[in-house]
Design an enzyme around this catalytic site. Sequence first.
Site, PDB file in Angstrom:
ATOM      1  CG  LEU A  49     105.772 -28.811 -14.869  1.00  0.00           C
ATOM      2  CD1 LEU A  49     104.363 -28.501 -14.385  1.00  0.00           C
ATOM      3  CD2 LEU A  49     105.790 -29.006 -16.372  1.00  0.00           C
ATOM      4  CD  GLN A  84     113.478 -25.203  -7.199  1.00  0.00           C
ATOM      5  OE1 GLN A  84     113.430 -26.335  -7.655  1.00  0.00           O
ATOM      6  NE2 GLN A  84     113.351 -24.935  -5.922  1.00  0.00           N
ATOM      7  N   GLY A  85     110.643 -22.480  -7.931  1.00  0.00           N
ATOM      8  CA  GLY A  85     110.349 -21.176  -7.367  1.00  0.00           C
ATOM      9  C   GLY A  85     110.712 -21.133  -5.905  1.00  0.00           C
ATOM     10  N   PRO A 110     110.187 -26.924  -5.953  1.00  0.00           N
ATOM     11  CG  PRO A 110     110.912 -29.147  -5.980  1.00  0.00           C
ATOM     12  CD  PRO A 110     110.892 -27.914  -5.114  1.00  0.00           C
ATOM     13  CB  VAL A 111     106.201 -26.695 -10.074  1.00  0.00           C
ATOM     14  CG1 VAL A 111     104.798 -27.054 -10.552  1.00  0.00           C
ATOM     15  CG2 VAL A 111     106.134 -25.552  -9.080  1.00  0.00           C
ATOM     16  CE  LYS A 144     102.838 -23.792  -5.611  1.00  0.00           C
ATOM     17  NZ  LYS A 144     101.999 -22.585  -5.440  1.00  0.00           N
ATOM     18  CG  ASP A 161     103.016 -12.817  -5.058  1.00  0.00           C
ATOM     19  OD1 ASP A 161     103.614 -11.801  -5.468  1.00  0.00           O
ATOM     20  OD2 ASP A 161     103.565 -13.931  -4.979  1.00  0.00           O
TER      21      ASP A 161
END
EC number: 2.7.11.1
Length: 802
Positions: free
Chosen positions: A495, A497-498, A502-503, A517, A614
């Site tokens: 879905l 990338q953070g 990855p998700v 996640k 956040d």
Amino acid sequence: MTRFACFLFSTLLLSFSYAAITPTSPLSIGQTLSSPNGIFELGFFSPNNSRNLYVGIWFKGIIPRTVVWVANRENSVTDATADLAISSNGSLLLFDGKHSTVWSTGETFASNGSSAELSDSGNLLVIDKVSGITLWQSFEHLGDTMLPYSSLMYNPGTGEKRVLSSWKSYTDPLPGEFVGYITTQVPPQGFIMRGSKPYWRSGPWAKTRFTGVPLTDESYTHPFSVQQDANGSVYFSHLQRNFKRSLLVLTSEGSLKVTHHNGTDWVLNIDVPANTCDFYGVCGPFGLCVMSIPPKCKCFKGFVPQFSEEWKRGNWTGGCVRRTELLCQGNSTGRHVNVFHPVANIKPPDFYEFVSSGSAEECYQSCLHNCSCLAFAYINGIGCLIWNQELMDVMQFSVGGELLSIRLASSEMGGNQRKKTIIASIVSISLFVTLASAAFGFWRYRLKHNAIVSKVSLQGAWRNDLKSEDVSGLYFFEMKTIEIATNNFSLVNKLGQGGFGPVYKGKLQDGKEIAVKRLSSSSGQGKEEFMNEILLISKLQHINLVRILGCCIEGEERLLVYEFMVNKSLDTFIFDSRKRVEIDWPKRFSIIQGIARGLLYLHRDSRLRIIHRDVKVSNILLDDKMNPKISDFGLARMYEGTKYQDNTRRIVGTLGYMSPEYAWTGVFSEKSDTYSFGVLLLEVISGEKISRFSYDKERKNLLAYAWESWCENGGVGFLDKDATDSCHPSEVGRCVQIGLLCVQHQPADRPNTLELLSMLTTTSDLPLPKEPTFAVHTSDDGSRTSDLITVNEVTQSVVLGR
């Protein structure tokens, strides 16, 4: 269209309350009918600010409006001259602007003196004022909600049923695909049907509880009642014992939720189905769904998978079959060729039969001497139940449940002496081979042991840390389950990338979609953030918070498993020039209010007081109905109930969203989240990104642009051009002003979340904001933010040391 919407909105706000609807006093748009003590209110409403109007009942004074009954759910009206009236024959009718009947109570009465009144129980009554007889009542025509003392009903003689019918969606009252009802079995049980197929089953009623919902015994004392009259009709009622405002609702997703209002927000008491094992027949016939972590299917003792290959792949619906067929005829002569194997903590299977029996021993004997009896259970509050058909929809709880005794061939429980001799011989022969290979095996083990012991220790430490905390309801998934669900973490399932990693999108064996996640080893977020997110979010439940389903800790793998949000995150709409047109102003405003409600729950209403640290657009997920869900609690911090400020030596967050006092000194409070919300609010209004936006020669940022727009035209020009056609200008200007109040330099000048939600849901006067002074400017080449904030911002945050 815009004029009509504006007129309709203003009309709905001008509400006048009446005590009764009479032949000479109909109810029009803008008018409401209140219960005597102001608990409930009936009037016209429009879901999601659409043109469709419905007559409904809701709790008076509770924001957001909670609709508990809809009259014309299958036929809306769209003109502003509709009214609800008592006809000359005593029935209640809804007329559109052309005076055509849109909905009616469907019955005529020999009465011209009737009136419609709303009781404090939420029941709409049509009453003959002369005789005092109730001619019609809404409690006999349920929708998706049961209020205290309303009831489901089934009359087997006439076939009459009173059922719950879900809405089609969160904003569409049309009947959906789920129906809830009570059976006339002895004892009765509740079902949720999805179309023609069972979706969830309560288990048989046992005097004060449903045997398949143990929580009704432990955490929510006797909330239900089941009664049977002389005609055989069964009535299931939701009782009001501890709470003034409570309800049971069948949602459009098929969940049955029992909630109560604590004066500030709705608190969830019961939510079923809540896990894989709750879904009807997930393990097939003679399969047992075990409430382990994660839930898994297994066969009862003496049974094997019917389709072994499918079973290994996690497809359990084929169920299990006997390994040894029963020989029943010997039981009456004393040759016990069959025995009964007890299994504890069980939700009783479907297809039971009640047998009149005075004791557990009598229950056992009645099954023993009945060749077709496959199992029995003696249950407090019920008595004796037996099963002559396949055992379907069985689950095993970690605590609670009943004792089920299953009939097996005696060979499954032991065997004869010859069999024991053969086994002893095999063991003796095998012993030599075992000893001979032991030395070689031990040598190889020592080589591998030192290499893996650190990994095992780390994995065990993480699990122990979690198990020492109260994380009830959190499942520990096996890595194999996640790999199957995500197709081995394929690129097709990815879905985004953070900074976390990855998700992936996944699908569990029961069809439930999940988001996974996967913690990256290169992530700046390690054990502390991972543990923090699990411990915090597993203890929180709110419609505007994402729900964590579990985690996986295996070897070096650390994964978080969430409910899947089909519309991904808010930034994929707001910052996409093609998709932003799908979010008009009413949707944006609804999303803004939902986020504020989620923050209020975190700051004030949850049993934990939490500062998120956040809050940003990419951390707001959207479900299929565009409801916002606050996510990513890795950086969140708890604080004590009387302590509204804290500090840290490790500053974490995302540039542009961090408040001045937090970015510079590490001091954070709920006002830090208010600042972040203000930035998010201005982004949602404008469709522009704080980290990328700049204008004029001075390269002013989004906050400066919002200030100038508010000073020049009240903020109306600040709105994204793709949303202008659907907007209410004064509402937009008010939201810009609220956004500016949230990003004030001094925390004392910002509203707290309680004040913030009030500002967003009322038309009260607002304080005047000061010009914002804190800004993160973007350089000409974007280098200051491009290395720190990723394009999709799935989980990326900045970490600054002091």
